[in-house]
Design an enzyme around this catalytic site. Structure first.
Site, PDB file in Angstrom:
ATOM      1  CB  SER A 183      49.626  43.483  88.819  1.00  0.00           C
ATOM      2  OG  SER A 183      49.916  42.536  89.829  1.00  0.00           O
ATOM      3  CB  SER A 186       7.859  31.154  80.827  1.00  0.00           C
ATOM      4  OG  SER A 186       7.621  32.419  81.387  1.00  0.00           O
ATOM      5  CG  HIS A 201      50.990  28.056  61.751  1.00  0.00           C
ATOM      6  ND1 HIS A 201      49.999  27.104  61.625  1.00  0.00           N
ATOM      7  CD2 HIS A 201      51.428  28.312  60.492  1.00  0.00           C
ATOM      8  CE1 HIS A 201      49.860  26.781  60.349  1.00  0.00           C
ATOM      9  NE2 HIS A 201      50.700  27.513  59.645  1.00  0.00           N
TER      10      HIS A 201
END
Length: 481
Positions: A282, A327, A152
């Site tokens: 960043s 197709s 968990h």
């Protein structure tokens, strides 16, 4: 730069997979199939000259001029296959009258797609074997390094880094088995005619059923397949596309789980993907080391997992012997699925070839949680010294609650061990505390499980000559973007 290009090709995909689904390879494969049909028909007695065969064989690759001719012919005829029949006839004039003899368009389009499916699965299979091998090396190296297990995403009993890696590998081995099975199960459409009845070929051979069957077998063998599907409509069953894309999507789910685990571990600062010395995490936050490779793997895995639903929808609406609404759809779905799988594989391989493990961070996280996990050991140890089990439990409960309050409400370190050490009730086991808190004693049989798994499962799965050849030739993956 002034027209859209698929990022799968322009940014990510391998040269091999991009080439497999290129127009040059598609049209070359059509010519290869027309050559095989002519060879088989000549062998069975149709009046096809050696010159025609040789001209076809000498012109399998299209020149730039032939691409231009085909493009103009398609604009005029509104039929790509017939445009290329004409163009091939210009390149091999001695064969112009017999190219595509008795065939329908799906003779080249569907048989070519089956070749592409089989070749693409072979590429994926080999690359997957390399990924498994890389992770097996990682699992072996870290088989005994304790780490927090999570259930968990909450701290649970300890495992080892290597044992966790075997969970990833086990899923990949299932994918290896399924992809190999999908590849090996593929058959050929063969020479079946317009609605699958072989009527046109029966007319060519004056009603000789044996020759029609032999033609189907010859074309199949010449094209490199062991068998042809016994019955088809105009197309091979579109359920075959479903089966193939399901195996790729299943691998996508495995890849997503692995990459997600690594992203979570990056947040914990326990394990990170490779990060180049000049890489920027960043544009604003210079300190960041974002797991961009694993994020890419998750992103494209989600795309990969979406393709089977499209293939299922297509298979469900193929009225009777065929409709053409498959197709345009399949021109996109099949190449994009293989390109997606290819990119996810190469990305994960790059990640797993450069994983960085931080043992000191892992040790700190263990130290924060292990005292709570050790409480049962403390209780058993003092009971062995003659204490009452219920009294021992109450002492540990009080200390645990106080330590938890300190961690959760005050943001301080876990001091449960100090509390136990300072409690006279536990002085009888003070010399045993180091042993009772050794993380290695909390990992059970994890190291032994890794050894057995690598020996009995991974080794045999990668032992065949095809995969060993791929492993021997494979260098580390370098990502350009």
């Amino acid at each position: 730069m002034d027209a859209y290009q698929s990022p799968l090709v322009s940014r990510y995909a391998s040269k091999e997979m991009s080439s497999l689904f290129s127009l040059a390879n598609r049209f070359r494969t059509w010519r290869f199939l027309w050559l095989n049909l002519a060879i088989a028909e000549k062998q069975l007695g149709l009046p096809i000259t050696d010159e025609a065969i040789e001209q076809m064989r000498a012109n399998l690759d299209l020149t730039p001029e032939q691409f231009a001719i085909a493009e103009e012919e398609e604009k005029k005829r509104r039929h790509d296959v017939m445009a290329h029949v004409h163009t091939f006839g210009v390149a091999a004039p001695a064969a112009a009258g017999i190219i595509h003899l008795g065939a329908t368009s799906c003779y080249v389009t569907d048989n070519a797609d089956l070749i592409f499916l089989r070749t693409g699965l072979a590429y994926i299979l080999k690359s997957l074997a390399v990924l498994i091998s890389r992770l097996a090396t990682f699992a072996e190296e870290y088989k005994a390094l304790p780490t927090l297990g999570f259930t968990h995403f909450q701290p649970a009993q300890l495992t080892t880094i290597g044992k966790r890696a075997t969970l990833w590998i086990q899923d990949l081995l299932m994918d290896l088995r399924d992809i190999r099975r999908a590849r090996d199960d593929l058959g050929f459409r063969g020479a079946k005619g317009t609605t699958g009845t072989q009527a046109s070929f029966l007319a060519l051979f004056d009603g000789d059923h044996d020759k029609v069957e032999e033609l189907d077998e010859l074309v199949t063998k010449l094209s490199g397949f062991e068998y042809a599907y016994p019955v088809t409509g105009q197309t091979y069953s579109r359920k075959i596309d479903v089966h193939v894309l399901n195996t790729l999507a299943s691998f996508g789910a495995t890849a997503h789980k692995i990459a997600s685990d690594l992203r979570l571990l990056a947040n914990l600062k326990e394990i990170e993907e490779p990060f180049e010395s000049t890489q920027i995490g960043s544009s604003a936050m210079a300190y960041k080391r974002n797991p961009m490779r694993c994020e890419r793997a998750c992103s494209l895995s989600r795309l990969l997992m979406s393709w089977p639903m499209n293939a299922l929808a297509t298979a469900s609406v193929q009225w009777f012997e065929r409709t053409l609404d498959d197709s345009a759809n399949r021109r996109v779905v099949i190449p994009e699925a293989f390109l997606s799988a290819d990119i996810v594989l190469s990305t994960l391989r790059n990640v797993c070839e450069g994983l960085v493990v931080y043992p000191k961070v892992i040790e700190r996280h263990i130290a924060q949680e292990l005292p709570f996990m050790s409480t049962e050991n403390f209780i058993v140890a003092v009971v062995k010294k003659g204490a009452d089990r219920q009294e021992a439990h109450e002492h540990i409960r009080v200390h645990s609650q106080a330590a938890a309050h300190r961690v959760k409400h005050l943001g301080l370190d876990n001091d449960l061990i100090e509390r136990v050490q300072n409690d006279p009730y536990f002085h009888c086991i003070k010399d045993d505390l180091d042993r009772l808190l050794d993380p290695a004693t909390f990992t059970g049989r994890a190291p032994q499980q890794v050894d057995k798994f690598l020996k009995e499962r991974v080794g045999p799965a990668l032992a065949d000559a095809e995969l060993q050849d791929a492993l021997s030739k494979c260098d580390k993956v370098e990502l350009s973007v």
